[in-house]
Design a protein around this motif. Structure first.
Motif, short mmCIF file in Angstrom:
data_model
loop_
_atom_site.label_atom_id
_atom_site.label_comp_id
_atom_site.label_asym_id
_atom_site.label_seq_id
_atom_site.Cartn_x
_atom_site.Cartn_y
_atom_site.Cartn_z
N GLN A 3 69.67 61.46 15.08
CA GLN A 3 70.31 62.22 15.80
C GLN A 3 71.84 62.90 16.23
O GLN A 3 72.50 62.37 15.17
CB GLN A 3 70.18 60.92 17.32
CG GLN A 3 69.04 60.57 17.39
CD GLN A 3 69.49 59.09 18.43
OE1 GLN A 3 70.26 58.96 19.00
NE2 GLN A 3 68.07 58.79 18.78
N GLU A 4 71.72 63.75 16.54
CA GLU A 4 72.55 64.93 17.13
C GLU A 4 74.40 64.25 16.72
O GLU A 4 74.39 63.76 17.58
CB GLU A 4 72.79 66.12 18.08
CG GLU A 4 73.52 67.24 17.52
CD GLU A 4 73.87 68.27 18.61
OE1 GLU A 4 74.68 69.01 19.14
OE2 GLU A 4 72.36 68.85 19.00
N GLY A 5 75.16 64.66 15.64
CA GLY A 5 76.32 63.81 16.15
C GLY A 5 76.90 61.96 15.39
O GLY A 5 77.67 61.58 15.42
N ILE A 6 75.83 61.37 15.40
CA ILE A 6 75.38 60.65 14.38
C ILE A 6 74.78 60.58 13.07
O ILE A 6 74.62 61.32 12.39
CB ILE A 6 73.70 59.61 14.29
CG1 ILE A 6 73.96 59.77 16.55
CG2 ILE A 6 74.30 58.55 14.36
CD1 ILE A 6 74.78 58.94 17.07
N TYR A 7 75.83 60.14 12.34
CA TYR A 7 75.90 59.94 11.21
C TYR A 7 76.51 58.54 10.59
O TYR A 7 77.33 57.69 10.39
CB TYR A 7 77.14 60.43 10.40
CG TYR A 7 76.85 60.95 8.89
CD1 TYR A 7 76.02 62.21 8.91
CD2 TYR A 7 77.62 60.79 8.13
CE1 TYR A 7 75.17 62.31 7.31
CE2 TYR A 7 77.77 61.04 6.68
CZ TYR A 7 76.88 62.08 5.86
OH TYR A 7 75.87 61.95 5.44
N LEU A 8 75.71 57.43 9.53
CA LEU A 8 75.52 56.16 9.08
C LEU A 8 75.12 56.17 8.25
O LEU A 8 75.47 56.80 7.09
CB LEU A 8 74.02 55.63 10.03
CG LEU A 8 73.67 55.71 11.66
CD1 LEU A 8 72.31 55.16 12.04
CD2 LEU A 8 74.84 55.08 12.22
N ASN A 9 75.47 55.18 8.00
CA ASN A 9 75.56 54.58 6.24
C ASN A 9 74.08 54.18 5.54
O ASN A 9 73.24 54.00 6.05
CB ASN A 9 76.28 53.23 5.63
CG ASN A 9 76.61 52.77 4.48
OD1 ASN A 9 74.82 52.63 3.86
ND2 ASN A 9 77.69 51.85 4.27
N HIS A 10 73.79 54.99 4.62
CA HIS A 10 72.58 55.69 4.18
C HIS A 10 72.05 54.45 3.96
O HIS A 10 70.50 54.34 3.80
CB HIS A 10 72.04 57.25 3.02
CG HIS A 10 72.78 58.26 3.75
ND1 HIS A 10 72.68 58.70 4.94
CD2 HIS A 10 74.13 58.63 3.41
CE1 HIS A 10 73.93 59.64 5.06
NE2 HIS A 10 74.24 59.99 4.30
N HIS A 11 72.33 53.61 3.56
CA HIS A 11 72.11 52.55 2.07
C HIS A 11 71.68 51.17 3.46
O HIS A 11 70.29 51.14 3.37
CB HIS A 11 72.76 52.12 1.04
CG HIS A 11 72.23 51.27 0.17
ND1 HIS A 11 71.32 51.58 -0.49
CD2 HIS A 11 72.46 49.90 0.57
CE1 HIS A 11 70.70 50.58 -1.06
NE2 HIS A 11 71.41 49.14 -0.81
N LEU A 12 72.34 51.47 4.05
CA LEU A 12 71.80 50.22 5.53
C LEU A 12 70.67 51.17 6.08
O LEU A 12 69.71 50.41 6.46
CB LEU A 12 73.00 50.09 6.32
CG LEU A 12 74.61 49.64 5.65
CD1 LEU A 12 75.60 49.44 6.40
CD2 LEU A 12 73.57 48.40 5.50
N VAL A 13 71.09 52.66 6.44
CA VAL A 13 69.89 52.57 7.54
C VAL A 13 67.86 52.69 6.15
O VAL A 13 67.12 51.94 7.09
CB VAL A 13 69.22 54.59 7.37
CG1 VAL A 13 68.87 54.50 7.98
CG2 VAL A 13 70.87 54.40 8.41
N TYR A 14 68.15 52.65 5.38
CA TYR A 14 67.73 52.78 4.04
C TYR A 14 67.15 51.11 4.06
O TYR A 14 65.23 50.67 4.09
CB TYR A 14 68.21 53.23 2.41
CG TYR A 14 67.08 52.21 1.13
CD1 TYR A 14 65.77 52.86 1.31
CD2 TYR A 14 67.19 51.10 0.81
CE1 TYR A 14 65.08 52.13 0.28
CE2 TYR A 14 66.45 50.74 -0.06
CZ TYR A 14 65.56 51.10 -0.54
OH TYR A 14 64.34 50.70 -1.31
N GLU A 15 68.18 50.05 3.78
CA GLU A 15 67.44 49.10 3.61
C GLU A 15 66.61 48.15 5.36
O GLU A 15 65.58 48.00 4.89
CB GLU A 15 68.89 47.68 3.85
CG GLU A 15 69.29 47.80 2.20
CD GLU A 15 70.51 46.32 2.28
OE1 GLU A 15 71.07 46.65 3.73
OE2 GLU A 15 70.87 46.84 0.51
N ALA A 16 67.06 48.99 6.50
CA ALA A 16 66.62 49.16 7.73
C ALA A 16 64.95 49.14 8.20
O ALA A 16 63.92 48.93 7.75
CB ALA A 16 66.94 49.24 8.64
#
Length: 118
Positions: free
Chosen positions: A10-23
């Motif tokens: 989403q606009e303005g959101i930037y998360l840890n990619h690897h944690l997103v991948y795991e989820a």
């Protein structure tokens, strides 16, 4: 097997990619990700790979016997498992997902190929 994953923040959101991948790999929904037009994306993949054998609703096989891929989706993500698939085929899949503003996350590297990489 080679995994390709795609999602859009989403606009303005930037998360840890690897944690997103795991989820995503666990089938979880992730706060901060956009919902994707899954049916539209799958229809686009079907059109681009029209000469491939569609084994079922989420699997394609190259009629020359040179590779196959399987797609798993959530409302927020697309995960493509590639089996013996050539690089140019994977590049086509990446290009399709870029049409939907979903850059590649390559968990084998691990790296996300988007405009925020430096």
């Amino acid at each position: 097997m080679y995994e390709l994953l795609f999602w859009n923040y989403q606009e303005g959101i930037y998360l840890n990619h690897h944690l997103v991948y795991e989820a995503i790999a666990d089938g979880e929904l992730v706060e901060g990700l956009e919902e994707l037009p899954i049916e539209v994306i799958l229809n686009r993949i079907t059109k681009v790979f029209a000469i491939w054998e569609k084994v079922d609703n989420s699997s394609w096989k190259n009629p020359s016997g040179n590779g196959a891929f399987h797609i798993r989706t959530t409302t927020q993500s697309i995960k493509i498992d590639c089996y013996g698939t050539e690089g140019k085929t994977m590049d086509k899949l990446v290009d399709i997902m870029e049409e939907f503003k979903c850059p590649l996350y390559d968990p084998q590297v691990p790296e996300r190929f988007d405009e925020f990489n430096e």
